[in-house]
Design an enzyme around this catalytic site. Sequence first.
Site, mmCIF file in Angstrom:
data_model
loop_
_atom_site.group_PDB
_atom_site.id
_atom_site.type_symbol
_atom_site.label_atom_id
_atom_site.label_comp_id
_atom_site.label_asym_id
_atom_site.label_seq_id
_atom_site.Cartn_x
_atom_site.Cartn_y
_atom_site.Cartn_z
ATOM 1 N N HIS A 1 -33.619 10.468 -29.303
ATOM 2 C CA HIS A 1 -32.855 11.400 -28.458
ATOM 3 C C HIS A 1 -32.645 10.887 -27.043
ATOM 4 C CE1 HIS A 1 -33.490 15.373 -30.909
ATOM 5 N NE2 HIS A 1 -33.084 14.363 -31.663
ATOM 6 N N CYS B 1 -51.080 1.955 -18.159
ATOM 7 C CA CYS B 1 -51.982 2.112 -17.014
ATOM 8 C C CYS B 1 -53.032 3.136 -17.433
ATOM 9 C CB CYS B 1 -51.252 2.469 -15.721
ATOM 10 S SG CYS B 1 -50.424 4.061 -15.678
#
Length: 145
Positions: free
Chosen positions: A98, A65
């Site tokens: 992670h 966006c």
Amino acid sequence: MILSIGSDHGGFEMKQELKLRLVSDGHKVLDRGCISPDPVDYPDIAFLVSNDVVSGTAQLGILVCGTGIGMSNAASKVKGITAALCSNSYMSRMARLHNDANILCLGGRVIGSELAWDIINQFLGAEPLMDEKYMRRRSKVDRME
Ligand code: RB5
């Protein structure tokens, strides 16, 4: 890889370019809109791409966006989605390693297309680390849903 991609009008141009590059790299790309630069509501597109990822129709998702913020907020509301808004390649690599992010969000009005391409390739090229500490932290996030 099977990828689901989507944008609102703020990310339309970047999404179109990234889609072509992904296809020419051999990925199967499910384009969930928008289909023109005409204004649309970003949550509608975020919902479609998120559903593709949660259902397994796509392995990973990419949402664009204007800033990437609306898309990341919306996609993260869907159970099973970890959306990561990344503005550099280190962030996108770490989002996979992670955080086990499964949707990458980009700001089409914030970064250029070459950087976006590098960010995507880091994201697609990294696998979540399965060390106990990372899994424990992800589980704690999941339990907050
Ligand atoms: C649309 O103008 C813009 O608000 C949208 O693309 C996005 O940046 C929202 O977070």
